[in-house]
Design a protein around this motif. Structure first.
Motif, PDB file in Angstrom:
ATOM      1  N   SER A   1       0.827  -1.208   0.000  1.00 44.10           N
ATOM      2  CA  SER A   1       0.000   0.000   0.000  1.00 44.10           C
ATOM      3  C   SER A   1       0.865   1.265   0.000  1.00 44.10           C
ATOM      4  O   SER A   1       0.479   2.278  -0.592  1.00 44.10           O
TER       5      SER A   1
ATOM      6  N   VAL B   1       0.425   4.109  -2.832  1.00 44.18           N
ATOM      7  CA  VAL B   1       0.254   5.533  -2.506  1.00 44.18           C
ATOM      8  C   VAL B   1       1.318   6.358  -3.220  1.00 44.18           C
ATOM      9  O   VAL B   1       1.028   7.431  -3.760  1.00 44.18           O
TER      10      VAL B   1
ATOM     11  N   VAL C   1      -5.013   2.821   3.077  1.00 41.20           N
ATOM     12  CA  VAL C   1      -5.083   2.094   1.804  1.00 41.20           C
ATOM     13  C   VAL C   1      -4.912   0.597   2.064  1.00 41.20           C
ATOM     14  O   VAL C   1      -5.628  -0.229   1.481  1.00 41.20           O
TER      15      VAL C   1
END
Length: 142
Positions: free
Chosen positions: A32, A36, A48
């Protein structure tokens, strides 16, 4: 003979389950973070990652049982994550005795303001959804 092998195998699997699940969480967080970074998302990587984990559970890509033991262990050990806060309270006990009521007042007022603002936004969005629904219903009646 199978009865003797089976409990040992399941005991090994049970002991390995929590570290494997925690490793899964770490890997999901690292993934994640990359998402990002690559997609320039305005959300932090932990949010996320939680959304990815939720999506994988909801889409039955990842069974809930595969993450349940690791999550339970992390929740049970959550006090370790708050040790720095506890140390700060112990180190600044005099400050809290003198100014503690002001700190609690600020925390209380800010919490109430956040709750009030959230309720107003939810109410406005709900009314907007009702308006859109009525508008859509009126358009389909014509």
């Amino acid at each position: 003979m199978t009865w003797a092998i089976r409990p040992q195998g399941s005991a090994w699997l049970h002991r390995a389950q929590v570290p494997l699940q925690v490793a899964l969480y770490v890997g999901l967080f690292l993934l994640s973070e990359q998402l990002v970074s690559w997609l320039h998302l305005p959300l932090p990587a932990n949010i996320v990652g939680m959304l990815l984990l939720l999506a994988m559970i909801m889409l039955h890509v990842l069974p809930l049982g595969w993450v349940k033991a690791g999550a339970g262990w992390l929740l049970a050990e959550m006090l370790l994550f708050f040790v720095p806060a506890v140390v700060a309270v112990v180190n600044y006990g005099d400050l809290l005795r003198v100014e503690g009521w002001r700190i609690l007042l600020v925390i209380g007022v800010s919490t109430m303001l956040v709750l009030a603002a959230t309720s107003l936004v939810v109410e406005r969005v709900y009314r907007f959804e009702l308006w859109l629904s009525a508008r859509k219903q009126g358009a389909s009646d014509e």
